[in-house]
Each structure stands twice: as structure tokens, then as C-alpha cells.
Design an enzyme around this catalytic site. Sequence first.
Site, short mmCIF file in Angstrom:
data_model
loop_
_atom_site.label_atom_id
_atom_site.label_comp_id
_atom_site.label_asym_id
_atom_site.label_seq_id
_atom_site.Cartn_x
_atom_site.Cartn_y
_atom_site.Cartn_z
N CYS A 42 0.88 -1.31 -0.23
CA CYS A 42 0.57 -0.13 -0.36
C CYS A 42 0.47 1.12 -0.08
CB CYS A 42 -0.82 -0.17 1.49
SG CYS A 42 -1.85 -1.50 1.50
N HIS A 64 -3.64 6.56 1.91
CA HIS A 64 -4.01 5.67 1.63
C HIS A 64 -5.53 4.81 1.96
CE1 HIS A 64 -4.60 1.66 0.54
NE2 HIS A 64 -4.27 0.37 1.82
N ASN A 117 -10.50 -1.13 -0.71
CA ASN A 117 -8.91 -0.96 -0.81
C ASN A 117 -8.34 -0.92 -2.05
OD1 ASN A 117 -6.21 -1.01 -0.10
ND2 ASN A 117 -6.15 -2.01 1.37
O1 UT7 Z 1 -3.50 -1.60 3.45
C1 UT7 Z 1 -3.88 -1.91 5.34
C2 UT7 Z 1 -4.82 -3.92 4.72
N1 UT7 Z 1 -5.56 -3.52 5.84
C3 UT7 Z 1 -6.64 -3.15 6.39
O2 UT7 Z 1 -6.53 -2.39 6.44
C4 UT7 Z 1 -7.44 -3.76 7.50
C5 UT7 Z 1 -7.24 -3.56 9.09
N2 UT7 Z 1 -7.99 -4.15 10.04
C6 UT7 Z 1 -9.54 -3.55 9.72
O3 UT7 Z 1 -9.87 -3.22 8.67
C7 UT7 Z 1 -10.36 -4.58 10.37
O4 UT7 Z 1 -9.83 -5.19 11.56
C8 UT7 Z 1 -11.64 -5.68 9.84
C9 UT7 Z 1 -12.18 -4.54 8.96
C10 UT7 Z 1 -10.76 -6.73 8.55
C11 UT7 Z 1 -12.09 -6.26 10.78
O5 UT7 Z 1 -12.65 -5.61 11.55
P1 UT7 Z 1 -13.15 -5.77 12.86
O6 UT7 Z 1 -14.06 -4.73 14.13
O7 UT7 Z 1 -11.58 -5.40 13.49
O8 UT7 Z 1 -13.07 -7.12 13.77
P2 UT7 Z 1 -12.78 -8.03 13.66
O9 UT7 Z 1 -11.26 -9.55 12.89
O10 UT7 Z 1 -12.59 -8.43 15.09
O11 UT7 Z 1 -14.04 -9.26 13.78
C12 UT7 Z 1 -15.36 -9.74 14.52
C13 UT7 Z 1 -16.12 -10.69 13.82
C14 UT7 Z 1 -16.09 -11.78 13.75
O12 UT7 Z 1 -16.97 -12.47 14.50
P3 UT7 Z 1 -16.88 -13.23 16.16
O13 UT7 Z 1 -15.45 -13.99 16.35
O14 UT7 Z 1 -16.20 -12.12 16.22
O15 UT7 Z 1 -17.54 -14.25 15.84
C15 UT7 Z 1 -15.52 -12.53 12.81
O16 UT7 Z 1 -15.61 -13.23 12.85
O17 UT7 Z 1 -16.61 -10.20 12.62
C16 UT7 Z 1 -16.09 -11.75 11.94
N3 UT7 Z 1 -15.66 -10.92 10.79
C17 UT7 Z 1 -16.94 -10.96 9.37
N4 UT7 Z 1 -18.49 -11.07 9.24
C18 UT7 Z 1 -18.38 -10.44 8.37
C19 UT7 Z 1 -14.77 -11.15 10.18
N5 UT7 Z 1 -15.42 -10.62 8.76
C20 UT7 Z 1 -15.83 -10.30 8.37
C21 UT7 Z 1 -16.91 -9.80 7.43
N6 UT7 Z 1 -18.19 -10.25 6.88
N7 UT7 Z 1 -16.69 -10.22 5.98
#
Ligand code: UT7
Length: 330
Positions: A112, A256, A287
Site C-alpha cells: 500500500c 491510503h 482498498n
Molecule cells: O492497507 C492495509 C490493509 N488492511 C487493512 O487496512 C485492514 C485493517 N483491519 C481492519 O480494517 C479490521 O480489522 C477488519 C475490517 C479487517 C475487521 O474488523 P474488526 O472490527 O477488527 O473485526 P474482527 O476482526 O474483530 O471481527 C469481528 C467479527 C468476528 O466474528 P466473532 O469472532 O466476533 O464471532 C469475525 O469473524 O466479525 C467477523 N467477520 C466478519 N463478519 C461478516 C470478519 N470478517 C467478516 C465479514 N463479514 N466479512
Amino acid sequence: MRRAYIDSIGMYVPPKIVTNKDLEAMMDTSDEWIRERSGIHERHHVDGECTTDLALKAAEEALEKAGMTAEDIDHIIFSTMASDYFAPGGGPMMTRRLGIPGTPAVDIRMACSGFLYGLSIAKAFIESGAYDNILLITSEVQSVALDFSTAGRDTAVLFGDGAAAVVLKPTDEQRGIQSIVTHSDGRYAEDLMLRSPSTLDNPFQSHEILDKGHGKVTMNGRSVFKHAITKFPQVIKEALEAAGVEKSEVKLVVPHQANLRITEAVANRLDLELHKVVYSNIHKYGNTTSASIPIAMYEALAEGRINRGDIVVVASFGAGFTWGASVIQW
Ligand code: UT7
């Protein structure tokens, strides 16, 4: 003093739009979850196009806007995480696509932060007098390496495909790139990676490796998020200090486009008004890795949010980890 400035920008995204609803049909996710956690409504995915197809369209527009032809380019800088071939890289391929064999081209794989690193190379090339006209291309096709099953949902919903290209030229005026700061930290390489093909394996590609899922992008989203919201504001402050520019002088911050929540957190930490000063178009493209900043700049220019003389800050954070920021006087 000889400075480098951005003369023109071109962009291209493949026509196929994939909405959050479309993703609901492929995995256990919801439009609501994706919008709330990332701000993304839709993204573009290739449908047969390859990385240099997107790159060529963006480059042609940038050249046309600069009133130049490909023959006027002295050096290509090509940023991607997914070349047409694993080797050779996309830079030499672009001399073929643009019909300018013999033109020097360098590939960069800085995820990125590829646009920031590309700018830093272009700045050095131009300020040193080594080259005059640089074509910096960022072109990313991530959709082919994402896991669209429920197991890959935390990563697959975030990324989109797209390309942008900028023509950089020398100037003796005060305008152009005032400062660039870049960083990297390999301790977190595994937090966002595409594992294979890898020299950790011999042979470096096999059915077994693919069965393990090593041919898909994997991410520790929480780690990326945590580091992004501290590194973004820090590096923006460093770039402002290096340029001798006050925060109050900044007309627009173009970060970004990783996640709207990251952008909001950065705006809060820098005490900036999100909708006035910090640009976001992530809802349309997701992204797009190194293409996201120049695509956002392209749209900010088209919307009249950037005008001649404005101080613009661009900043990135991503896989590596890599991060950086630049202060540009338009
Ligand atoms: O250029 C850099 C590129 N990467 C990034 O910028 C990513 C940075 N990170 C993020 O943006 C966030 O961490 C995410 C958007 C990836 C995830 O958001 P979060 O609020 O940190 O969610 P989490 O990982 O804590 O997950 C919460 C819940 C989980 O379920 P449980 O364990 O609470 O039952 C996940 O399994 O959300 C679930 N989950 C989803 N649910 C529906 C994860 N992905 C999805 C999805 N749809 N696509």
C-alpha cells in the site's frame, strides 16, 4: 532549486462492479457488516484483464493530460503486488505495452506504500538531474489472490482492483514535492501477506502448497488496524515537520484508502475535520493497494478539492509493514 511536481494523473478501474450484496452470495457476510467495519459499498474486480491492461489505460490518460507521448518518458517506476508474471516484473512489460523499448523501468513491491516509495524515487531522480520526465504507475489486481469463501471473508471484502499513473516533471518553482518520509518494519511481515510462491519451499509452488491456502492473501486485521492508526498520524507529522509546514496550512489530506474507520481514527488523532480536510472514496473502490492514493487524488482534483498552490498531504500504511507521507504543494 530543482523540484519534482506531479503534472498529470490518469486512472482506470475495470468495469465489473462487485457490491457487498454480491459478496453475500459467496460467503457468510453482510452488506451492513462491511459498511460498518470498513465504509466500503462496492469495489471493481477484473474480468479477464491483467495488471498491465489496467496500467496501460491509466498511463495513456496521464500522458494525454500531460500533452506527452510515451516517447517523452525518460524512466518508468512501476508499483504492484501482482505483476502479469511472477518474473519478470511489470516495469519492463510496460515499455512493451507503451511501445517504448529501451526505456529504463524499475519495479517496486511496497504494497500500500508503493505510491509513496515511487514518489520518493521519482523525487530523487528528478532533483538529482538524472531524469526529467518520470511515469509512475501503480496497478493492482488483488481479486485473483483473495479467498472468497467464509474463511477469507475478513480480507476478501476489503480489496479492489484498479490502477493510476502520474507524470512527474522538474520545476524551478516553489511547487511540487516538499518532503517525503518513508519507513518499513519487517517484524510484521506475516500480518498481511501472500505466502507463495516462496523460496521457503522447494519447489516453490505445488498442489500441496496451494491446498494449504498459501496462494491467497492472509491478514491479521486487528494488528494492521492497531499499527495503522498510530503510524499514519506519526508519519504525517514527520512529513509536515520536514517540509516546515503547519497543520493549519494543509488544504487536503489524501490517505491510503484502507478502511474508513482507520481514516476516521487518523483524522481524530490529528484533530482534523474528516469531511473538510481528509479525502475518502473507499466506498466506491475498496482498498486498491498502491493505486488508492493516486486514484483518490485524481477524484479530488476532478471535484475541485485540490487547486494550484494548495498544500496536499498524502500518507500510507500497509503490508511489510511499510508506511510513509509526503507534503506536496500543488
Ligand atoms: O492497507 C492495509 C490493509 N488492511 C487493512 O487496512 C485492514 C485493517 N483491519 C481492519 O480494517 C479490521 O480489522 C477488519 C475490517 C479487517 C475487521 O474488523 P474488526 O472490527 O477488527 O473485526 P474482527 O476482526 O474483530 O471481527 C469481528 C467479527 C468476528 O466474528 P466473532 O469472532 O466476533 O464471532 C469475525 O469473524 O466479525 C467477523 N467477520 C466478519 N463478519 C461478516 C470478519 N470478517 C467478516 C465479514 N463479514 N466479512
